[in-house]
Design a protein around this motif. Structure first.
Motif, mmCIF file in Angstrom:
data_model
loop_
_atom_site.group_PDB
_atom_site.id
_atom_site.type_symbol
_atom_site.label_atom_id
_atom_site.label_comp_id
_atom_site.label_asym_id
_atom_site.label_seq_id
_atom_site.Cartn_x
_atom_site.Cartn_y
_atom_site.Cartn_z
ATOM 1 N N HIS A 27 -43.799 81.442 -35.302
ATOM 2 C CA HIS A 27 -44.045 82.784 -34.197
ATOM 3 C C HIS A 27 -44.916 83.715 -35.202
ATOM 4 C CE1 HIS A 27 -42.106 81.561 -30.828
ATOM 5 N NE2 HIS A 27 -40.829 81.897 -31.294
ATOM 6 N N GLY A 28 -46.257 84.037 -34.897
ATOM 7 C CA GLY A 28 -47.003 84.842 -35.421
ATOM 8 C C GLY A 28 -47.898 84.122 -36.437
ATOM 9 N N GLY A 29 -48.169 83.014 -36.206
ATOM 10 C CA GLY A 29 -48.957 82.362 -37.323
ATOM 11 C C GLY A 29 -50.401 82.781 -37.805
ATOM 12 N N ALA A 30 -51.066 83.505 -37.111
ATOM 13 C CA ALA A 30 -52.203 84.217 -37.698
ATOM 14 C C ALA A 30 -51.987 85.543 -38.728
ATOM 15 C CB ALA A 30 -53.177 84.681 -36.592
ATOM 16 N N GLY A 31 -50.933 85.663 -38.927
ATOM 17 C CA GLY A 31 -50.559 86.832 -39.485
ATOM 18 C C GLY A 31 -50.447 86.852 -41.056
ATOM 19 N N GLY A 32 -49.925 87.561 -41.903
ATOM 20 C CA GLY A 32 -49.872 87.490 -43.290
ATOM 21 C C GLY A 32 -49.001 86.606 -43.770
ATOM 22 N N VAL A 33 -47.956 86.499 -43.473
ATOM 23 C CA VAL A 33 -46.735 85.490 -43.697
ATOM 24 C C VAL A 33 -47.186 84.465 -42.773
ATOM 25 C CG1 VAL A 33 -44.289 84.802 -43.638
ATOM 26 C CG2 VAL A 33 -45.002 87.212 -44.498
ATOM 27 N N GLY A 34 -47.424 84.275 -41.645
ATOM 28 C CA GLY A 34 -47.536 83.166 -40.690
ATOM 29 C C GLY A 34 -48.846 82.253 -40.975
ATOM 30 N N HIS A 35 -49.931 82.872 -41.546
ATOM 31 C CA HIS A 35 -51.008 82.107 -41.637
ATOM 32 C C HIS A 35 -50.749 81.118 -43.122
ATOM 33 C CE1 HIS A 35 -52.518 84.927 -44.979
ATOM 34 N NE2 HIS A 35 -53.323 83.781 -45.233
ATOM 35 N N LEU A 36 -50.004 81.518 -43.906
ATOM 36 C CA LEU A 36 -49.434 80.751 -44.889
ATOM 37 C C LEU A 36 -48.418 79.869 -44.576
ATOM 38 C CD1 LEU A 36 -49.220 83.696 -47.497
ATOM 39 C CD2 LEU A 36 -50.984 81.902 -47.461
ATOM 40 N N ALA A 37 -47.366 80.351 -43.560
ATOM 41 C CA ALA A 37 -46.322 79.177 -43.292
ATOM 42 C C ALA A 37 -47.052 78.298 -42.584
ATOM 43 C CB ALA A 37 -45.359 80.028 -42.369
ATOM 44 N N VAL A 38 -48.135 78.466 -41.718
ATOM 45 C CA VAL A 38 -48.650 77.302 -40.969
ATOM 46 C C VAL A 38 -49.194 76.251 -42.026
ATOM 47 C CG1 VAL A 38 -50.747 76.556 -39.712
ATOM 48 C CG2 VAL A 38 -49.387 78.500 -38.847
ATOM 49 N N GLN A 39 -49.824 76.669 -43.040
ATOM 50 C CA GLN A 39 -50.312 75.713 -44.094
ATOM 51 C C GLN A 39 -49.393 74.962 -44.847
ATOM 52 O OE1 GLN A 39 -54.110 77.473 -45.821
ATOM 53 N NE2 GLN A 39 -53.239 79.298 -45.236
ATOM 54 N N PHE A 40 -48.176 75.949 -45.245
ATOM 55 C CA PHE A 40 -47.298 75.152 -46.064
ATOM 56 C C PHE A 40 -46.490 74.241 -45.277
ATOM 57 C CE2 PHE A 40 -46.185 79.371 -48.375
ATOM 58 C CZ PHE A 40 -47.372 79.339 -49.205
ATOM 59 N N ALA A 41 -46.262 74.467 -44.095
ATOM 60 C CA ALA A 41 -45.670 73.266 -43.252
ATOM 61 C C ALA A 41 -46.696 72.059 -43.009
ATOM 62 C CB ALA A 41 -45.334 73.957 -41.812
ATOM 63 N N LYS A 42 -47.729 72.283 -42.838
ATOM 64 C CA LYS A 42 -48.894 71.460 -42.606
ATOM 65 C C LYS A 42 -48.797 70.458 -43.795
ATOM 66 C CE LYS A 42 -50.906 68.921 -39.801
ATOM 67 N NZ LYS A 42 -50.224 68.325 -38.605
ATOM 68 N N ALA A 43 -48.792 71.221 -44.922
ATOM 69 C CA ALA A 43 -48.776 70.452 -46.220
ATOM 70 C C ALA A 43 -47.857 69.509 -46.519
ATOM 71 C CB ALA A 43 -49.304 71.550 -47.364
ATOM 72 N N ALA A 44 -46.652 70.129 -45.836
ATOM 73 C CA ALA A 44 -45.290 69.287 -46.212
ATOM 74 C C ALA A 44 -45.286 68.205 -45.203
ATOM 75 C CB ALA A 44 -44.024 70.317 -45.824
ATOM 76 N N GLY A 45 -46.141 67.989 -44.288
ATOM 77 C CA GLY A 45 -46.327 66.822 -43.331
ATOM 78 C C GLY A 45 -45.530 67.147 -41.826
#
Length: 186
Positions: A27-45
């Motif tokens: 939730h909040g994937g474009a925000g300061g923490v969220g945009h990093l979380a999206v990328q970390f999760a994707k990098a983890a597969g």
């Protein structure tokens, strides 16, 4: 970068136990923490779904999100299902509705409020809230992902330190993608 990065990392991996092949709703994937979380999760597969405003769809898809849900005009619980992890950066009603998308044994992690233990039991899930802790090894891993081009921190605006009030006003009153930075010295 350190606080936002560690907040995303620890929420997803330390408290959420996210692994390759799992499904996560951020939730909040474009925000300061969220945009990093999206990328970390994707990098983890992981398969990554996120709630954002419609104007951020292209932004989060460019970050790697597999599914974007317009939180203003769509009900995420009607479009997202069977997730292993909900990473809640919004709280309130959004958190309450999030239990319905978790698969049994899933986890709801929040940086903002303690998830209901009663709702966790009812949904055969786990609810966790946490405070971010310093961790040099995690910062080193985050740096490696950035250096490898797998994670791209996004800075929407840079303000000189003497304009801190203007920066705060933007955070409070305007839609912000990624981070706002204060420049301490020239």
């Amino acid at each position: 970068m350190p606080l936002a990065g560690l907040t995303a990392w620890q929420g997803l991996f330390d408290h959420g136990g996210l692994k390759s092949g799992q499904r996560v709703l951020i939730h909040g994937g474009a925000g300061g923490v969220g945009h990093l979380a999206v990328q970390f999760a994707k990098a983890a597969g992981a398969f990554v779904a996120t709630t954002v405003s419609a104007q951020d769809f292209d932004f989060v898809r460019a970050l790697g999100a597999d599914q974007a849900v317009d939180y203003k005009n769509q009900r995420f619980e009607e479009l997202v299902e069977d997730v292993d992890l909900v990473f809640d950066l919004v709280a309130g009603e959004t958190q309450d509705r999030s239990w319905d998308v978790l698969k049994p044994g899933g986890t709801l992690v929040s940086t903002l409020s303690e998830p209901s233990a009663v709702k966790a039991r009812l949904h055969r899930a786990r609810g966790v809230s946490y405070l971010t802790k310093p961790n040099a090894a995690q910062l080193a891993e985050i740096s490696r992902l950035i250096d490898a081009g797998k994670v791209r921190p996004f800075v929407q605006a840079i303000y000189p330190l003497e304009e801190v009030a203007r920066a705060e006003e933007q955070l409070e009153k305007q839609h912000t993608r990624g981070k706002i930075v204060l420049q301490v010295a020239a």
